[in-house]
Design a protein around this motif. Structure first.
Motif, PDB file in Angstrom:
ATOM      1  N   THR A   1      -8.783   3.622   3.077  1.00 50.79           N
ATOM      2  CA  THR A   1      -8.521   4.516   1.648  1.00 50.79           C
ATOM      3  C   THR A   1      -8.923   6.242   2.049  1.00 50.79           C
ATOM      4  O   THR A   1      -8.091   6.575   0.573  1.00 50.79           O
ATOM      5  CB  THR A   1      -9.823   4.234   0.914  1.00 50.79           C
ATOM      6  OG1 THR A   1     -11.369   3.839   1.312  1.00 50.79           O
ATOM      7  CG2 THR A   1      -8.883   2.080   1.038  1.00 50.79           C
TER       8      THR A   1
ATOM      9  N   TYR B   1      -6.205  -2.182   4.428  1.00 48.14           N
ATOM     10  CA  TYR B   1      -6.257  -0.606   4.132  1.00 48.14           C
ATOM     11  C   TYR B   1      -7.565  -0.641   2.839  1.00 48.14           C
ATOM     12  O   TYR B   1      -8.572  -0.056   3.483  1.00 48.14           O
ATOM     13  CB  TYR B   1      -5.068  -1.144   2.585  1.00 48.14           C
ATOM     14  CG  TYR B   1      -4.955   0.371   2.408  1.00 48.14           C
ATOM     15  CD1 TYR B   1      -4.204   1.845   2.583  1.00 48.14           C
ATOM     16  CD2 TYR B   1      -5.017   0.858   0.911  1.00 48.14           C
ATOM     17  CE1 TYR B   1      -3.979   2.728   2.230  1.00 48.14           C
ATOM     18  CE2 TYR B   1      -4.807   1.875  -0.151  1.00 48.14           C
ATOM     19  CZ  TYR B   1      -4.320   2.866   0.405  1.00 48.14           C
ATOM     20  OH  TYR B   1      -4.080   3.953   0.131  1.00 48.14           O
ATOM     21  N   ASP B   2      -7.601  -1.671   1.944  1.00 48.96           N
ATOM     22  CA  ASP B   2      -8.755  -1.908   0.969  1.00 48.96           C
ATOM     23  C   ASP B   2      -9.946  -1.656   1.771  1.00 48.96           C
ATOM     24  O   ASP B   2     -10.855  -1.273   1.159  1.00 48.96           O
ATOM     25  CB  ASP B   2      -9.137  -2.495  -0.148  1.00 48.96           C
ATOM     26  CG  ASP B   2      -7.878  -2.754  -1.070  1.00 48.96           C
ATOM     27  OD1 ASP B   2      -6.394  -1.922  -0.851  1.00 48.96           O
ATOM     28  OD2 ASP B   2      -7.462  -4.062  -1.175  1.00 48.96           O
ATOM     29  N   ASN B   3      -9.997  -1.822   2.963  1.00 50.05           N
ATOM     30  CA  ASN B   3     -11.976  -1.745   3.001  1.00 50.05           C
ATOM     31  C   ASN B   3     -12.026  -0.970   4.316  1.00 50.05           C
ATOM     32  O   ASN B   3     -12.774  -0.206   4.296  1.00 50.05           O
ATOM     33  CB  ASN B   3     -11.742  -3.110   4.411  1.00 50.05           C
ATOM     34  CG  ASN B   3     -11.642  -4.236   3.511  1.00 50.05           C
ATOM     35  OD1 ASN B   3     -12.131  -4.410   2.346  1.00 50.05           O
ATOM     36  ND2 ASN B   3     -11.203  -5.482   4.527  1.00 50.05           N
TER      37      ASN B   3
ATOM     38  N   TYR C   1      -2.064  -1.967   7.443  1.00 46.83           N
ATOM     39  CA  TYR C   1      -2.168  -1.499   5.775  1.00 46.83           C
ATOM     40  C   TYR C   1      -2.407  -3.158   5.173  1.00 46.83           C
ATOM     41  O   TYR C   1      -3.269  -3.177   4.490  1.00 46.83           O
ATOM     42  CB  TYR C   1      -0.794  -0.828   5.673  1.00 46.83           C
ATOM     43  CG  TYR C   1      -1.210   0.743   5.788  1.00 46.83           C
ATOM     44  CD1 TYR C   1      -1.914   1.188   6.279  1.00 46.83           C
ATOM     45  CD2 TYR C   1      -0.803   1.398   4.848  1.00 46.83           C
ATOM     46  CE1 TYR C   1      -2.183   2.663   7.126  1.00 46.83           C
ATOM     47  CE2 TYR C   1      -0.725   2.703   4.341  1.00 46.83           C
ATOM     48  CZ  TYR C   1      -1.492   3.157   6.135  1.00 46.83           C
ATOM     49  OH  TYR C   1      -1.616   4.320   6.138  1.00 46.83           O
TER      50      TYR C   1
ATOM     51  N   SER D   1       0.974  -1.548   0.255  1.00 45.98           N
ATOM     52  CA  SER D   1      -0.068   0.139   0.361  1.00 45.98           C
ATOM     53  C   SER D   1       1.018   1.629  -0.294  1.00 45.98           C
ATOM     54  O   SER D   1       0.351   2.427  -0.135  1.00 45.98           O
ATOM     55  CB  SER D   1      -0.919   0.297   0.873  1.00 45.98           C
ATOM     56  OG  SER D   1      -1.876  -1.524   1.338  1.00 45.98           O
TER      57      SER D   1
END
Length: 114
Positions: A79, A74-76, A70, A46
């Motif tokens: 962001t 991170y994606d959940n 991360y 990330s």
């Protein structure tokens, strides 16, 4: 205090920094320089760095505390710019007692987080 356009008001290393999401993969997450050959953190994938020097510096500046988070979240939920910045601030204060009690001078007044 009378400032004019172009005056340097303050110059110091930031206590915490976080790159805006819109600049990810275009700028280094440590030095913020534009770079066409950025390298991702091998663990979380990330964070992007110019080179090993920037990556090591960012590891010391706080990525070592957030990398595993991360990698997982991170994606959940990491962001948004503010979320990443506040996470890094929290981890910097949580993982180093000296960061909470160290005083910093701002406009002639000494401040600390504790």
């Amino acid at each position: 205090m009378g400032y004019k356009v172009g005056d340097v008001v303050m110059k110091c290393k930031p206590f915490v920094h976080s790159l805006n999401a819109s600049q990810k993969a275009q700028r280094c997450d440590h030095c913020f320089k534009i770079n066409d050959n950025l390298r991702k953190c091998s663990k979380c994938k990330s964070m992007y760095y110019c080179d090993q020097k920037c990556q090591r510096s960012d590891w010391s500046d706080g990525h070592r505390h957030e990398c595993h988070l991360y990698d997982t979240f991170y994606d959940n939920c990491l962001t948004r710019d503010c979320d990443r910045f506040l996470l890094r601030l929290h981890l910097m204060l949580e993982n180093n007692d000296q960061n909470r009690t160290q005083t910093h001078e701002f406009n002639g007044q000494k401040r600390c987080f504790d």
